[in-house]
Scaffold this active site. Sequence first.
Site, PDB file in Angstrom:
ATOM      1  N   ASP A 198      17.729   5.646  -5.426  1.00 50.67           N
ATOM      2  CA  ASP A 198      17.465   5.612  -3.829  1.00 50.67           C
ATOM      3  C   ASP A 198      18.406   6.336  -3.239  1.00 50.67           C
ATOM      4  OD1 ASP A 198      15.933   5.168  -1.728  1.00 50.67           O
ATOM      5  OD2 ASP A 198      16.700   3.109  -1.517  1.00 50.67           O
TER       6      ASP A 198
ATOM      7  N   CYS B  23      -6.048  -0.546  -5.355  1.00 46.95           N
ATOM      8  CA  CYS B  23      -6.038  -1.250  -4.047  1.00 46.95           C
ATOM      9  C   CYS B  23      -7.543  -1.488  -3.745  1.00 46.95           C
ATOM     10  CB  CYS B  23      -5.295  -0.463  -2.832  1.00 46.95           C
ATOM     11  SG  CYS B  23      -3.473  -0.224  -3.054  1.00 46.95           S
TER      12      CYS B  23
ATOM     13  N   CYS C 193      -9.028  -3.381  -0.323  1.00 46.74           N
ATOM     14  CA  CYS C 193      -7.967  -4.408   0.079  1.00 46.74           C
ATOM     15  C   CYS C 193      -7.542  -3.675   1.231  1.00 46.74           C
ATOM     16  CB  CYS C 193      -7.217  -4.978  -0.753  1.00 46.74           C
ATOM     17  SG  CYS C 193      -6.062  -6.004  -0.071  1.00 46.74           S
TER      18      CYS C 193
ATOM     19  N   CYS D  99      -2.150  -5.238   3.636  1.00 44.04           N
ATOM     20  CA  CYS D  99      -0.983  -4.764   4.034  1.00 44.04           C
ATOM     21  C   CYS D  99      -1.078  -4.038   5.176  1.00 44.04           C
ATOM     22  CB  CYS D  99      -0.249  -4.011   2.984  1.00 44.04           C
ATOM     23  SG  CYS D  99      -1.490  -2.458   2.395  1.00 44.04           S
TER      24      CYS D  99
ATOM     25  N   CYS E 226       0.388  -5.825   9.329  1.00 45.04           N
ATOM     26  CA  CYS E 226       1.751  -5.319  10.154  1.00 45.04           C
ATOM     27  C   CYS E 226       1.751  -5.371  11.620  1.00 45.04           C
ATOM     28  CB  CYS E 226       1.734  -3.339   9.925  1.00 45.04           C
ATOM     29  SG  CYS E 226       2.988  -2.698  10.487  1.00 45.04           S
TER      30      CYS E 226
ATOM     31  N   CYS F 177       7.845   1.353  12.282  1.00 46.84           N
ATOM     32  CA  CYS F 177       8.312   0.259  11.093  1.00 46.84           C
ATOM     33  C   CYS F 177       9.382  -0.485  11.441  1.00 46.84           C
ATOM     34  CB  CYS F 177       8.453   0.883   9.758  1.00 46.84           C
ATOM     35  SG  CYS F 177       8.720  -0.155   8.392  1.00 46.84           S
TER      36      CYS F 177
ATOM     37  N   CYS G 278      11.626  -6.115   7.036  1.00 48.79           N
ATOM     38  CA  CYS G 278      10.399  -6.742   6.914  1.00 48.79           C
ATOM     39  C   CYS G 278       9.560  -6.825   5.680  1.00 48.79           C
ATOM     40  CB  CYS G 278       9.278  -6.049   8.204  1.00 48.79           C
ATOM     41  SG  CYS G 278       7.928  -6.907   8.409  1.00 48.79           S
TER      42      CYS G 278
ATOM     43  N   CYS H  13       4.126  -6.572   4.790  1.00 51.46           N
ATOM     44  CA  CYS H  13       3.198  -5.697   4.016  1.00 51.46           C
ATOM     45  C   CYS H  13       3.190  -5.821   2.430  1.00 51.46           C
ATOM     46  CB  CYS H  13       3.251  -4.227   4.184  1.00 51.46           C
ATOM     47  SG  CYS H  13       4.624  -3.483   4.261  1.00 51.46           S
TER      48      CYS H  13
ATOM     49  N   CYS I  86       0.352  -8.628  -0.153  1.00 49.17           N
ATOM     50  CA  CYS I  86      -0.576  -7.867  -1.284  1.00 49.17           C
ATOM     51  C   CYS I  86      -0.884  -8.826  -2.346  1.00 49.17           C
ATOM     52  CB  CYS I  86       0.653  -7.084  -1.964  1.00 49.17           C
ATOM     53  SG  CYS I  86      -0.306  -6.046  -3.464  1.00 49.17           S
TER      54      CYS I  86
END
Length: 396
Positions: free
Chosen positions: A156, A210, A213, A216, A220, A236, A263, A266, A270
């Site tokens: 990352d 997914c 669904c 998420c 938010c 965000c 945060c 989301c 899940c």
Amino acid sequence: MAGRRAGVADLRGPGFLNPPVRLSPSDLKAALQREAHALGFDAIGFTTPDATSEAGKHFLEFIASGGHGDMDWLAASPERRVDPRGLWPDVRSVIMLGVNYGPDDDPLDILARRSRGAISVYAQGDDYHDLIKKRLKSLARWLVAITGDEVKVFVDTAAVMEKPLAQAAHLGWQGKHTNLVSREFGSWLFLGAIYTTLELPRDAAELDHCGSCRACLDICPTAAFPAPYKLDARRCISYLTIENKGPIPREFRKAIGNRIYGCDDCLAVCPWNKFAQAGREQKLAARDALRAPALAELTRLDDAAFRALFTKSPVKRIGRDRFLRNVLIAIGNSGEASLAGEARRLLDDASPLVRGAAVWALSQLIARDAFAALASRADGEPDVTVQQEWRAAAAS
């Protein structure tokens, strides 16, 4: 050894004993999987550098839309990000690895404890960049010792599209919240990558599970998803509390609640998280002091105390002033009149960013006439943005 030949290892030990025995690509892959799990990785998969072409197109569209906000590093040299060969032309295989960091409890529970600060699960322990990179380097050294091939490791911190590569390597799929979702670990996987000149058998890409669904998207607080699988980072809360260097836009302050760093909404909602128990033995430990810190105590942090509290933590990177900005927004949302004194004290802070947030927090906690009595302080305020905070608070 030639970069595209099978590795050489000794089958009597972890790759370092004699005599050496040539491994086929499939046997080398199996040995890599065993070594990765021994080092503490919960997931490993293999793909090729040409696996992210479609994701690269979506990334370029995201940048063109301005959805990355002030994260200029995302837009820098996009050709290096959309294709691993743009970063390293010699790469032949990409090894993707994951470490589960699923929490012990529901990260959303703290949102009801308004006098406490909510720090994102991933930031409650030591910086995952450092922890994962050590493991990646150990695995990379093991691979080099066996094969002699070249490797590069990433966590990352470089132009690597970790999530699309992880999906191509069968670790999971990018959910509607744009984060990786694993059938084994839900939305709680740290990712790392090893690029190598070896050619290894690739895994089949993971499918999207997914379905219909929308959990998420619907949870938010700031409506940061204009559509499924699309994120507007400028809305965000993770972006606003971490990457954003200036005042929190007024339109989002109430929605932030007591989230003072990142945060998890989301991620936490899940449904696939019910399977995250599988890797609990490998999870990264949270520090007790960062699970639910008292907002009042956090307002007392000077720079030295901030650095001490967040040593080895990713929170340390945003600095004391941005962090106290977040804490003051949470105080303004707390509804706790007892915290007004903390906000009032920070009206005299050396940082304009902190002073401006203190103005807003105080305006939310004390009566209008009491706040009006303080408004004369704006006359001596040297910073334009703080002056604007006084005027906006007085007019609201």
